[in-house]
Design a protein around this motif. Structure first.
Motif, PDB file in Angstrom:
ATOM      1  N   LEU A   1      -8.158  -5.937  -9.176  1.00 11.26           N
ATOM      2  CA  LEU A   1      -8.341  -4.696  -8.402  1.00 11.26           C
ATOM      3  C   LEU A   1      -8.696  -5.008  -6.945  1.00 11.26           C
ATOM      4  CD1 LEU A   1     -10.230  -2.485 -11.023  1.00 11.26           C
ATOM      5  CD2 LEU A   1      -7.924  -2.097 -10.119  1.00 11.26           C
ATOM      6  N   ALA A   2      -9.506  -6.053  -6.729  1.00 11.02           N
ATOM      7  CA  ALA A   2      -9.876  -6.427  -5.356  1.00 11.02           C
ATOM      8  C   ALA A   2      -8.652  -6.932  -4.594  1.00 11.02           C
ATOM      9  CB  ALA A   2     -10.974  -7.490  -5.382  1.00 11.02           C
ATOM     10  N   ARG A   3      -7.806  -7.743  -5.271  1.00  5.06           N
ATOM     11  CA  ARG A   3      -6.586  -8.233  -4.610  1.00  5.06           C
ATOM     12  C   ARG A   3      -5.632  -7.076  -4.318  1.00  5.06           C
ATOM     13  NH1 ARG A   3      -3.099 -11.474  -7.220  1.00  5.06           N
ATOM     14  NH2 ARG A   3      -4.068 -11.305  -9.240  1.00  5.06           N
ATOM     15  N   GLU A   4      -5.549  -6.127  -5.240  1.00  9.01           N
ATOM     16  CA  GLU A   4      -4.683  -4.959  -5.055  1.00  9.01           C
ATOM     17  C   GLU A   4      -5.136  -4.160  -3.817  1.00  9.01           C
ATOM     18  OE1 GLU A   4      -2.097  -4.046  -7.096  1.00  9.01           O
ATOM     19  OE2 GLU A   4      -1.665  -2.136  -6.123  1.00  9.01           O
ATOM     20  N   LYS A   5      -6.445  -3.968  -3.700  1.00  4.29           N
ATOM     21  CA  LYS A   5      -6.964  -3.193  -2.561  1.00  4.29           C
ATOM     22  C   LYS A   5      -6.617  -3.873  -1.237  1.00  4.29           C
ATOM     23  CE  LYS A   5     -11.124  -0.858  -0.971  1.00  4.29           C
ATOM     24  NZ  LYS A   5     -12.470  -0.426  -1.356  1.00  4.29           N
ATOM     25  N   LYS A   6      -6.825  -5.201  -1.180  1.00  5.07           N
ATOM     26  CA  LYS A   6      -6.528  -5.909   0.067  1.00  5.07           C
ATOM     27  C   LYS A   6      -5.032  -5.862   0.375  1.00  5.07           C
ATOM     28  CE  LYS A   6      -7.040 -10.194   2.697  1.00  5.07           C
ATOM     29  NZ  LYS A   6      -6.056  -9.671   3.599  1.00  5.07           N
ATOM     30  N   TYR A   7      -4.211  -6.101  -0.646  1.00  2.00           N
ATOM     31  CA  TYR A   7      -2.750  -6.082  -0.471  1.00  2.00           C
ATOM     32  C   TYR A   7      -2.307  -4.710   0.061  1.00  2.00           C
ATOM     33  CZ  TYR A   7       2.161  -6.647  -1.994  1.00  2.00           C
ATOM     34  OH  TYR A   7       3.530  -6.725  -2.061  1.00  2.00           O
ATOM     35  N   SER A   8      -2.843  -3.654  -0.560  1.00  4.71           N
ATOM     36  CA  SER A   8      -2.482  -2.297  -0.148  1.00  4.71           C
ATOM     37  C   SER A   8      -2.945  -2.010   1.283  1.00  4.71           C
ATOM     38  CB  SER A   8      -3.117  -1.305  -1.125  1.00  4.71           C
ATOM     39  OG  SER A   8      -3.079  -0.013  -0.602  1.00  4.71           O
ATOM     40  N   GLN A   9      -4.188  -2.411   1.588  1.00  5.52           N
ATOM     41  CA  GLN A   9      -4.709  -2.091   2.921  1.00  5.52           C
ATOM     42  C   GLN A   9      -4.006  -2.904   4.011  1.00  5.52           C
ATOM     43  OE1 GLN A   9      -9.033  -2.238   2.476  1.00  5.52           O
ATOM     44  NE2 GLN A   9      -9.036  -0.099   1.797  1.00  5.52           N
ATOM     45  N   ASP A  10      -3.620  -4.149   3.708  1.00  4.40           N
ATOM     46  CA  ASP A  10      -2.846  -4.936   4.686  1.00  4.40           C
ATOM     47  C   ASP A  10      -1.517  -4.232   4.991  1.00  4.40           C
ATOM     48  OD1 ASP A  10      -4.833  -6.831   4.800  1.00  4.40           O
ATOM     49  OD2 ASP A  10      -3.779  -8.330   3.590  1.00  4.40           O
ATOM     50  N   LEU A  11      -0.862  -3.719   3.939  1.00  2.00           N
ATOM     51  CA  LEU A  11       0.419  -3.030   4.150  1.00  2.00           C
ATOM     52  C   LEU A  11       0.225  -1.694   4.878  1.00  2.00           C
ATOM     53  CD1 LEU A  11       2.085  -3.969   0.783  1.00  2.00           C
ATOM     54  CD2 LEU A  11       3.118  -4.370   3.018  1.00  2.00           C
ATOM     55  N   GLN A  12      -0.921  -1.047   4.635  1.00  4.28           N
ATOM     56  CA  GLN A  12      -1.212   0.198   5.372  1.00  4.28           C
ATOM     57  C   GLN A  12      -1.410  -0.120   6.855  1.00  4.28           C
ATOM     58  OE1 GLN A  12      -4.049   2.976   3.306  1.00  4.28           O
ATOM     59  NE2 GLN A  12      -3.799   1.475   1.638  1.00  4.28           N
ATOM     60  N   HIS A  13      -2.145  -1.219   7.138  1.00  3.79           N
ATOM     61  CA  HIS A  13      -2.341  -1.607   8.546  1.00  3.79           C
ATOM     62  C   HIS A  13      -1.006  -1.938   9.205  1.00  3.79           C
ATOM     63  CE1 HIS A  13      -6.659  -1.382   8.747  1.00  3.79           C
ATOM     64  NE2 HIS A  13      -6.807  -2.188   7.715  1.00  3.79           N
ATOM     65  N   SER A  14      -0.074  -2.504   8.454  1.00  3.64           N
ATOM     66  CA  SER A  14       1.228  -2.894   9.023  1.00  3.64           C
ATOM     67  C   SER A  14       2.127  -1.683   9.290  1.00  3.64           C
ATOM     68  CB  SER A  14       1.959  -3.854   8.074  1.00  3.64           C
ATOM     69  OG  SER A  14       2.603  -3.127   7.031  1.00  3.64           O
TER      70      SER A  14
ATOM     71  N   VAL B   1      10.041   1.376   5.058  1.00  2.00           N
ATOM     72  CA  VAL B   1      10.515  -0.015   5.048  1.00  2.00           C
ATOM     73  C   VAL B   1      11.945  -0.078   5.581  1.00  2.00           C
ATOM     74  CG1 VAL B   1       9.011  -0.761   3.155  1.00  2.00           C
ATOM     75  CG2 VAL B   1      11.229   0.275   2.646  1.00  2.00           C
ATOM     76  N   GLU B   2      12.455  -1.291   5.758  1.00  2.00           N
ATOM     77  CA  GLU B   2      13.807  -1.454   6.309  1.00  2.00           C
ATOM     78  C   GLU B   2      14.886  -1.213   5.264  1.00  2.00           C
ATOM     79  OE1 GLU B   2      14.535  -1.813   9.500  1.00  2.00           O
ATOM     80  OE2 GLU B   2      12.380  -1.744   9.916  1.00  2.00           O
ATOM     81  N   THR B   3      14.629  -1.702   4.049  1.00  2.00           N
ATOM     82  CA  THR B   3      15.674  -1.663   3.010  1.00  2.00           C
ATOM     83  C   THR B   3      15.039  -1.460   1.634  1.00  2.00           C
ATOM     84  OG1 THR B   3      15.496  -4.032   2.588  1.00  2.00           O
ATOM     85  CG2 THR B   3      17.084  -3.345   4.295  1.00  2.00           C
ATOM     86  N   PRO B   4      15.836  -1.029   0.654  1.00  2.00           N
ATOM     87  CA  PRO B   4      15.327  -0.975  -0.723  1.00  2.00           C
ATOM     88  C   PRO B   4      14.878  -2.345  -1.211  1.00  2.00           C
ATOM     89  CG  PRO B   4      17.355   0.291  -0.537  1.00  2.00           C
ATOM     90  CD  PRO B   4      17.184  -0.436   0.775  1.00  2.00           C
ATOM     91  N   ASP B   5      15.563  -3.412  -0.770  1.00  2.00           N
ATOM     92  CA  ASP B   5      15.150  -4.767  -1.159  1.00  2.00           C
ATOM     93  C   ASP B   5      13.721  -5.055  -0.693  1.00  2.00           C
ATOM     94  OD1 ASP B   5      17.422  -5.471  -2.471  1.00  2.00           O
ATOM     95  OD2 ASP B   5      18.278  -6.644  -0.828  1.00  2.00           O
ATOM     96  N   GLU B   6      13.396  -4.629   0.540  1.00  2.00           N
ATOM     97  CA  GLU B   6      12.045  -4.872   1.052  1.00  2.00           C
ATOM     98  C   GLU B   6      11.021  -4.130   0.193  1.00  2.00           C
ATOM     99  OE1 GLU B   6      11.212  -3.635   5.083  1.00  2.00           O
ATOM    100  OE2 GLU B   6       9.254  -4.618   5.048  1.00  2.00           O
ATOM    101  N   LEU B   7      11.325  -2.870  -0.155  1.00  2.00           N
ATOM    102  CA  LEU B   7      10.394  -2.115  -1.003  1.00  2.00           C
ATOM    103  C   LEU B   7      10.251  -2.802  -2.365  1.00  2.00           C
ATOM    104  CD1 LEU B   7       8.574   0.318  -1.469  1.00  2.00           C
ATOM    105  CD2 LEU B   7      10.575   1.523  -2.370  1.00  2.00           C
ATOM    106  N   HIS B   8      11.360  -3.255  -2.903  1.00  2.00           N
ATOM    107  CA  HIS B   8      11.304  -3.932  -4.196  1.00  2.00           C
ATOM    108  C   HIS B   8      10.362  -5.142  -4.138  1.00  2.00           C
ATOM    109  CE1 HIS B   8      12.669  -5.110  -8.170  1.00  2.00           C
ATOM    110  NE2 HIS B   8      12.688  -6.352  -7.712  1.00  2.00           N
ATOM    111  N   GLU B   9      10.477  -5.938  -3.076  1.00  2.00           N
ATOM    112  CA  GLU B   9       9.600  -7.110  -2.923  1.00  2.00           C
ATOM    113  C   GLU B   9       8.132  -6.704  -2.852  1.00  2.00           C
ATOM    114  OE1 GLU B   9      11.769  -9.893  -3.820  1.00  2.00           O
ATOM    115  OE2 GLU B   9       9.889 -10.549  -2.898  1.00  2.00           O
ATOM    116  N   ILE B  10       7.867  -5.634  -2.074  1.00  2.00           N
ATOM    117  CA  ILE B  10       6.486  -5.154  -1.941  1.00  2.00           C
ATOM    118  C   ILE B  10       5.939  -4.740  -3.306  1.00  2.00           C
ATOM    119  CG2 ILE B  10       5.107  -3.215  -1.082  1.00  2.00           C
ATOM    120  CD1 ILE B  10       6.791  -3.390   1.530  1.00  2.00           C
ATOM    121  N   LEU B  11       6.729  -3.953  -4.041  1.00  2.00           N
ATOM    122  CA  LEU B  11       6.244  -3.434  -5.327  1.00  2.00           C
ATOM    123  C   LEU B  11       6.100  -4.551  -6.353  1.00  2.00           C
ATOM    124  CD1 LEU B  11       8.293  -0.106  -5.512  1.00  2.00           C
ATOM    125  CD2 LEU B  11       5.935  -0.427  -4.726  1.00  2.00           C
TER     126      LEU B  11
END
Ligand SMILES: O=C(O)C[C@H]1C=CC(=O)O1
Length: 93
Positions: free
Chosen positions: A25-38, A59-69
């Motif tokens: 959960l802590a890693r998820e929060k940091k990952y999410s907040q880093d992407l929010q800052h970006s 995001v730029e492409t569906p591929d980018e979203l797929h990688e994020i998820l």
């Protein structure tokens, strides 16, 4: 730029080791907040009464979203539903 509406439903097994649960959960929060800052994870809203969220990604492409998820720390415990968004012809924004 491409906008996506994403629903994430989380279902963490009750017997998961509590330390692993807290660490994930802590890693998820940091990952999410880093992407929010970006600027890529534009909105995240809790669905009332559920361990679920509705998010908007830019995001730029569906591929980018797929990688994020795919790299979400909670990904193994999630059901994810993605809806691509197009600008509405009547939108004034
Ligand atoms: O809590 C959730 O909805 C799941 C997940 C998504 C971002 C985050 O920090 O946790």
């Amino acid at each position: 730029m491409a906008l996506f509406h994403v629903r994430m439903d989380v279902d963490i097994p009750r017997d998961l080791d509590p330390e692993e649960r807290a660490e994930t959960l802590a890693r998820e929060k940091k990952y999410s907040q880093d992407l929010q800052h970006s600027g890529k994870w534009v909105h995240i809203w809790r669905i009332t009464g559920k361990f679920s969220n509705i998010s908007i990604f830019d995001v730029e492409t569906p591929d980018e979203l797929h990688e994020i998820l795919w790299n979400l720390p909670l990904f193994p415990f999630m059901t994810i539903d993605v809806t691509p968004l197009n600008k509405h012809a009547s939108s004034i924004k």
